[in-house]
Motif scaffolding. Structure first.
Motif, short mmCIF file in Angstrom:
data_model
loop_
_atom_site.label_atom_id
_atom_site.label_comp_id
_atom_site.label_asym_id
_atom_site.label_seq_id
_atom_site.Cartn_x
_atom_site.Cartn_y
_atom_site.Cartn_z
N MET A 133 15.33 12.16 20.72
CA MET A 133 16.59 11.73 20.80
C MET A 133 16.80 10.89 22.24
SD MET A 133 19.91 12.94 19.38
CE MET A 133 19.15 13.09 17.58
N LYS A 134 17.91 10.03 22.43
CA LYS A 134 18.69 9.59 23.41
C LYS A 134 19.94 10.35 23.11
CE LYS A 134 16.86 5.55 24.97
NZ LYS A 134 15.42 5.90 24.33
N LEU A 135 20.81 10.44 24.39
CA LEU A 135 21.82 11.21 24.82
C LEU A 135 22.07 10.50 23.85
CD1 LEU A 135 23.45 13.79 25.53
CD2 LEU A 135 23.25 12.89 28.25
N LEU B 107 22.62 11.18 20.56
CA LEU B 107 23.26 11.67 19.93
C LEU B 107 24.94 12.48 20.55
CD1 LEU B 107 22.76 15.62 19.71
CD2 LEU B 107 22.30 15.49 22.05
N LYS B 108 25.27 11.45 22.06
CA LYS B 108 26.76 12.07 22.18
C LYS B 108 27.46 11.21 20.82
CE LYS B 108 30.37 9.61 25.54
NZ LYS B 108 30.40 8.29 24.66
N ASN C 127 27.42 13.90 17.81
CA ASN C 127 29.13 14.65 18.04
C ASN C 127 30.18 13.78 17.26
OD1 ASN C 127 26.72 16.60 18.18
ND2 ASN C 127 26.82 16.20 20.27
N ARG D 177 31.12 13.58 13.99
CA ARG D 177 31.56 14.37 13.29
C ARG D 177 32.81 15.16 14.06
NH1 ARG D 177 28.12 19.10 11.26
NH2 ARG D 177 26.57 17.83 11.69
N LEU E 262 9.38 8.25 11.98
CA LEU E 262 8.14 9.98 12.10
C LEU E 262 6.96 9.27 13.38
CD1 LEU E 262 9.00 12.00 8.83
CD2 LEU E 262 9.85 12.39 11.22
N GLY F 90 8.33 7.05 16.59
CA GLY F 90 9.90 8.49 17.38
C GLY F 90 11.39 7.52 17.37
N PHE G 273 12.99 9.70 9.00
CA PHE G 273 13.50 11.22 8.26
C PHE G 273 15.22 10.53 8.07
CE2 PHE G 273 15.54 15.28 9.09
CZ PHE G 273 15.12 16.13 7.84
N LEU H 59 24.57 21.46 17.12
CA LEU H 59 24.44 19.45 18.26
C LEU H 59 25.41 19.38 19.59
CD1 LEU H 59 23.81 17.42 15.14
CD2 LEU H 59 21.72 17.97 16.35
N ALA I 250 23.60 20.76 22.45
CA ALA I 250 22.63 20.55 22.11
C ALA I 250 23.06 19.63 23.99
CB ALA I 250 21.60 19.86 21.57
N GLU I 251 24.11 18.67 23.18
CA GLU I 251 24.44 17.91 24.28
C GLU I 251 25.13 18.91 25.80
OE1 GLU I 251 27.20 15.39 21.63
OE2 GLU I 251 28.24 14.80 24.36
N LYS J 189 22.06 19.29 27.79
CA LYS J 189 21.65 18.04 28.47
C LYS J 189 22.62 17.71 29.79
CE LYS J 189 19.16 14.67 29.01
NZ LYS J 189 17.59 14.99 29.51
N ARG J 190 23.85 17.93 29.06
CA ARG J 190 24.76 16.64 30.15
C ARG J 190 24.84 18.34 31.64
NH1 ARG J 190 27.26 12.98 29.25
NH2 ARG J 190 27.84 12.75 26.62
N ILE K 169 15.23 19.22 20.23
CA ILE K 169 16.01 19.38 18.84
C ILE K 169 14.81 19.37 18.05
CG2 ILE K 169 17.13 18.24 17.00
CD1 ILE K 169 19.07 16.84 19.42
N THR L 140 13.87 19.82 13.97
CA THR L 140 14.17 19.51 12.78
C THR L 140 13.85 19.31 11.87
OG1 THR L 140 15.72 17.49 13.80
CG2 THR L 140 15.74 17.72 11.86
N VAL L 141 14.25 20.35 10.30
CA VAL L 141 13.10 20.05 9.41
C VAL L 141 13.19 19.25 8.76
CG1 VAL L 141 12.63 21.74 7.18
CG2 VAL L 141 13.75 23.12 9.21
N HIS M 77 18.46 22.09 12.22
CA HIS M 77 18.12 22.20 13.75
C HIS M 77 18.52 23.55 14.17
CE1 HIS M 77 19.14 18.14 13.32
NE2 HIS M 77 19.93 17.88 12.89
N PRO N 251 6.92 13.74 20.99
CA PRO N 251 7.73 13.83 19.77
C PRO N 251 6.66 14.64 19.26
CG PRO N 251 8.32 11.68 19.56
CD PRO N 251 7.60 12.04 21.30
N TYR O 96 9.86 18.46 13.01
CA TYR O 96 10.27 17.46 14.02
C TYR O 96 10.63 17.48 15.16
CZ TYR O 96 10.10 13.11 15.72
OH TYR O 96 10.68 11.40 16.31
N GLU P 86 11.73 17.24 19.06
CA GLU P 86 11.93 15.81 20.41
C GLU P 86 12.75 15.98 21.20
OE1 GLU P 86 14.15 12.47 17.96
OE2 GLU P 86 14.50 13.78 16.49
N ARG P 87 12.45 15.57 21.83
CA ARG P 87 13.20 15.55 23.29
C ARG P 87 14.64 14.92 23.49
NH1 ARG P 87 10.55 14.27 29.67
NH2 ARG P 87 10.93 12.26 28.74
N ILE P 88 15.77 15.28 24.41
CA ILE P 88 16.82 14.33 24.53
C ILE P 88 16.78 14.18 25.37
CG2 ILE P 88 19.40 14.34 24.39
CD1 ILE P 88 19.47 17.04 23.34
N ASP P 89 17.01 12.32 25.67
CA ASP P 89 16.55 11.47 26.90
C ASP P 89 17.93 10.67 27.38
OD1 ASP P 89 13.86 12.01 26.89
OD2 ASP P 89 13.40 10.86 25.69
#
Lengths: 235, 107
Positions: free
Chosen positions: A1-3, A6-7, A10, A13, A25, A28, A67, B9, B12-13, B16-17, B24, B26-27, B41, B76, B102, B104-107
């Motif tokens: 996931m790209k940061l 994710l930002k 968040n 939310r 899936l 990716g 997904f 989440l 996670a952020e 990373k920062r 992450i 995830t089911v 998660h 992933p 699943y 995956e990495r946060i990039d």
């Protein structure tokens, strides 16, 4: 996931806006679809369906498995009336992960000493609820018995399509309430959305037991009825 | 307080920062009686710190270990757990369900 995804996730939310993360899936590859963008998305139908149910799930579209991570805003509960039942309800609802706010203009009731763990606002509902911003992910329990305090809150909750609207009071009290709301221009269907007498009938006696009955009804409303999507709200 | 999906989440952020490698989990699929619903998660940092859950605690240890590989190579991975799994004696779900996770990495 790209940061940055994710930002955004968040941020959405925190702003109490729904969003759905679409992950291919096999490759990716990911993209975030915000509530306002769903209608124009090629996968609109599947995304909308999952958001409506409030459930993340795998979907197969044209031979690919995606997904869908559904992110609906956390449910809030606004309790009108800093009364005895509210003290129990606030604690229980907090454990069930509701974001709880107590509103009561009577400062003797609405004190932090009586409600140490939740937000307490000593203000009239018609002043403070527009500031809080009611939405379909907010539930309202009006527990004061006092029409001066409860009625304005119920009216705002009906207009905002809150997922749960409950009002304490006997059948007789509620009949009078229905008359007042009808006179104020609300339809029978709208008024029918109010749960009154409040709570599931579990034979509750003590304030804490009544809180259990009210909270059960709130959870039932949240989980059984699919939450309206933002799209529906906008329509 | 229990950590909500929001806390998870957000954590996670912030990891990373802070310059940490973060994954992450995830089911994405459940069969039978699975303890956590799809979409749940678990977030893991490079030091093995984690927050959230993908099961009732049965397979988190393994997911955290696998996550280290994901953080290392960025690829992933999809992991499957269940009683029918050959690793059932090591990690499996006592509830009898099966889950797919699943990572995956946060990039």
């Amino acid at each position: 996931m790209k940061l940055d995804i994710l930002k955004s996730l968040n941020e959405e939310r925190r702003a109490r806006r729904a969003a759905v993360l679409v992950t291919d899936l096999s490759s990716g590859a990911q993209r975030l679809v915000k509530a306002a963008e769903i209608a124009a998305d090629p996968m609109a139908e599947a995304i909308d369906k999952q958001l409506r149910m409030g459930k993340s799930a795998s979907v197969d579209i044209e031979g690919k498995t995606y997904f869908l991570t559904v992110q609906a805003p956390p449910a809030r509960l606004v309790v009108i009336g800093a009364v005895h039942v509210s003290q129990a309800l606030a604690e229980m609802a907090r454990l069930v992960d509701f974001d709880v706010t107590i509103v009561d203009p009577r400062t003797a009731f609405a004190s932090e000493e009586r409600f140490p763990n939740v937000r307490v606002i000593a203000e009239w509902p018609d002043k403070v609820l527009p500031e809080i911003g009611l939405d379909p992910y907010t539930g309202i329990a009006a527990l004061t018995h006092d029409p001066k305090i409860d009625d304005p809150a119920l009216k705002l909750a009906l207009q905002a399509s809150c997922f749960y609207i409950g009002a304490l009071g006997s059948k007789k009290t509620h009949a009078k309430r229905v008359e007042r709301l009808t006179a104020a221009g609300f339809s029978q269907e709208q008024i029918g959305r109010i749960h009154a007498p409040i709570g599931l009938d579990i034979g509750a006696v003590s304030p804490a037991e009544i809180a259990v009955s009210v909270l059960s009804e709130i959870v039932l409303s949240l989980r059984r009825k699919p939450l309206r999507s933002e799209k529906e709200k906008a329509a | 307080m229990l950590a909500t999906e929001e806390d998870i989440l957000a954590q996670a952020e912030s990891w990373k920062r802070a310059g940490k490698g973060v994954a992450i989990a995830t089911v994405v699929e459940t069969w039978g009686s699975a303890p956590r619903p799809t979409g749940s998660h678990l977030v893991i940092d490079e030091d093995g710190l984690f927050l959230g859950s993908v099961s009732g605690g049965c397979v988190e240890g393994d997911v955290v270990t696998e996550a280290q590989d994901v953080i290392a190579d960025g690829k992933p991975r999809t992991l499957e757990y269940g009683v029918a799994d050959e690793t059932a004696w090591r990690v499996g779900l006592s509830c009898g369900g099966r889950i797919r996770v699943y990572v995956e990495r946060i990039d």
